[in-house]
Design a protein around this motif. Structure first.
Motif, PDB file in Angstrom:
ATOM      1  N   GLU A  62      34.097  81.857  38.881  1.00  0.00           N
ATOM      2  CA  GLU A  62      34.172  81.144  37.607  1.00  0.00           C
ATOM      3  C   GLU A  62      33.009  81.478  36.673  1.00  0.00           C
ATOM      4  N   PHE A  63      31.780  81.524  37.197  1.00  0.00           N
ATOM      5  CA  PHE A  63      30.631  81.772  36.330  1.00  0.00           C
ATOM      6  C   PHE A  63      30.542  83.235  35.909  1.00  0.00           C
ATOM      7  N   THR A  64      30.985  84.134  36.774  1.00  0.00           N
ATOM      8  CA  THR A  64      31.076  85.539  36.377  1.00  0.00           C
ATOM      9  C   THR A  64      32.029  85.683  35.196  1.00  0.00           C
ATOM     10  N   THR A  65      33.178  85.036  35.281  1.00  0.00           N
ATOM     11  CA  THR A  65      34.165  85.066  34.196  1.00  0.00           C
ATOM     12  C   THR A  65      33.591  84.496  32.913  1.00  0.00           C
ATOM     13  N   LYS A  66      32.845  83.394  33.021  1.00  0.00           N
ATOM     14  CA  LYS A  66      32.235  82.779  31.840  1.00  0.00           C
ATOM     15  C   LYS A  66      31.220  83.717  31.187  1.00  0.00           C
ATOM     16  N   CYS A  67      30.439  84.410  31.998  1.00  0.00           N
ATOM     17  CA  CYS A  67      29.461  85.359  31.459  1.00  0.00           C
ATOM     18  C   CYS A  67      30.163  86.522  30.753  1.00  0.00           C
ATOM     19  N   HIS A  68      31.184  87.080  31.391  1.00  0.00           N
ATOM     20  CA  HIS A  68      31.948  88.163  30.767  1.00  0.00           C
ATOM     21  C   HIS A  68      32.516  87.725  29.415  1.00  0.00           C
ATOM     22  N   LYS A  69      33.082  86.531  29.396  1.00  0.00           N
ATOM     23  CA  LYS A  69      33.681  86.016  28.162  1.00  0.00           C
ATOM     24  C   LYS A  69      32.626  85.853  27.077  1.00  0.00           C
ATOM     25  N   PHE A  70      31.439  85.360  27.454  1.00  0.00           N
ATOM     26  CA  PHE A  70      30.360  85.187  26.474  1.00  0.00           C
ATOM     27  C   PHE A  70      30.011  86.523  25.825  1.00  0.00           C
ATOM     28  N   PHE A  71      29.771  87.531  26.637  1.00  0.00           N
ATOM     29  CA  PHE A  71      29.353  88.821  26.095  1.00  0.00           C
ATOM     30  C   PHE A  71      30.445  89.470  25.248  1.00  0.00           C
ATOM     31  N   GLU A  72      31.668  89.367  25.691  1.00  0.00           N
ATOM     32  CA  GLU A  72      32.766  90.006  24.954  1.00  0.00           C
ATOM     33  C   GLU A  72      33.061  89.285  23.646  1.00  0.00           C
ATOM     34  N   GLU A  73      32.930  87.971  23.631  1.00  0.00           N
ATOM     35  CA  GLU A  73      33.194  87.217  22.397  1.00  0.00           C
ATOM     36  C   GLU A  73      31.988  87.226  21.459  1.00  0.00           C
ATOM     37  N   HIS A  74      30.787  87.112  22.002  1.00  0.00           N
ATOM     38  CA  HIS A  74      29.584  87.005  21.177  1.00  0.00           C
ATOM     39  C   HIS A  74      29.210  88.336  20.541  1.00  0.00           C
TER      40      HIS A  74
END
Length: 375
Positions: free
Chosen positions: A31-43
């Protein structure tokens, strides 16, 4: 003693780690890996991101993705950390070292083209101190010669080149979350994949050469060994710590920039008097306040300054030793030596000052006062 660096907690690092443990999954890609990936890709708009256990791993993945082998040559700046070269030499490639700019420790963009041969497969550019290289020049050279560009953005999170996030311009980018970086997770890294042709294979290499990711997406009914790779993904504990830091990215960056500005305003008078040289930020670049460094006139002065600061309870350090003079590289040259005078000058003369999130402004002012006292 004012330390050179100090790890810090800024938010919910420990509670997120506890949350990960209670979720029942602390191995990688949760879950936290996914959240980090999403942050970088969206930000930042990266096309694809994959957390790794280090920036070194991210660079090694890039080397695998472009099939580096013994017949290939890779251009790498000499003034950098060993990982910038090691990731490619361990695949058998020959490293061709480039010199630094006269006004900045980053790669001398104008000297790259003369290093290119028919065997050149990639250029590794290091955004030293989080300050961008001239990426227009580098990408034009790469396009003209049909070679890859890997951005070693270990120090460059939240820094930009002409409005583009560093790590998004080359074919790949590699970031570090080592405890000395702006955003930390102890160890940790990130690979950005900016060329869509490598996205599917990157997940396979990331998952030990298996199509495990495709299996969990329901794209295949079972998974197996289909390619080269390694165990590059970090645990959920690292990802949880990292995600807590990412949620406070602006707060961390604002504090670091305040420290950097205080250093600059306090020491610029010494530069104006010709006592030392400060780092520059070109018009095309932004400053993410990764580090603050000064450049002395010679190695004797550098060593004396570091010793003087230590005697006043301040821990300052020099930085990289030119890789073209490293024992490992020289051993393979059979007596031949490169002349890279700017890389050697930074090796001998650059001093890094303490810069970390919890450093107090009055401590920065003490360091400034002590340096002025030395001169």
């Amino acid at each position: 003693m004012i330390p050179f660096n100090k790890p810090f907690l800024v938010g919910k690092e420990t509670s997120f780690i506890e949350e990960a443990v209670k979720s029942g999954k602390i191995s990688g890609n949760g879950e936290f890996t996914t959240k980090c990936h999403k942050f970088f890709e969206e930000h930042y708009g990266f096309k694809k991101t994959l957390l790794t256990t280090s920036c070194t791993d991210a660079l090694e993945m890039a080397a695998m993705l472009i099939n580096i082998g013994p017949e290939d040559e890779i251009i790498v700046p000499s003034y950098t950390f060993v990982s910038s070269a090691l990731a490619f030499t361990r695949q058998g490639a020959k490293i061709v070292f480039a010199d630094s700019r006269k006004d900045h420790p980053g790669i001398d963009e104008e000297g790259i083209e003369q290093l290119i041969t028919s065997k050149t497969k990639a250029i590794v550019v290091v955004h030293y101190a989080g300050i961008a290289c001239n990426m227009d020049v580098i990408m034009d050279i790469a396009k003209k010669n049909d070679i890859f560009v890997i951005e070693d953005a270990a120090q460059a999170i939240d820094s930009y080149y002409k409005g583009k996030p560093l790590g998004s311009i080359g074919h790949f980018g590699a970031f570090s979350f080592h405890e000395t970086k702006n955003i930390i997770s102890g160890e940790g890294g990130l690979l950005t994949i900016n060329d869509e042709q490598f996205i599917n294979r990157s997940e396979i290499i990331w998952e030990k050469g298996t199509n495990r990711s495709a299996f969990f997406k329901g794209e295949v009914d079972k998974y197996g060994w289909v390619d080269t790779g390694s165990s590059f993904l970090p645990s959920e504990l690292i990802a949880a710590f990292l995600y807590a830091q990412l949620k406070h990215l602006t707060k961390i960056q604002d504090k670091r920039k305040t420290i950097w500005k205080t250093y600059f305003e306090g020491l610029v008078s010494l530069q104006e008097r010709g006592k030392l040289q400060l780092g520059i930020v070109p018009d095309f670049a932004t400053n993410n306040a990764h580090m603050f460094y000064v450049i002395t006139k010679n190695i004797k002065e550098r060593d004396s300054l570091i010793k003087y600061l230590k005697s006043n309870n301040i821990h300052a350090v020099f930085h990289y030793l030119s890789l073209h003079r490293s024992p490992y590289h020289v051993k393979g040259l059979k007596g031949k030596e490169q002349s890279l005078p700017e890389a050697d000058r930074y090796t001998n003369c650059l001093v890094r000052l303490p810069l970390f999130y919890s450093l107090k402004i009055d401590e920065v002012e003490t360091i400034i006062k002590t340096i002025k006292s030395f001169y």
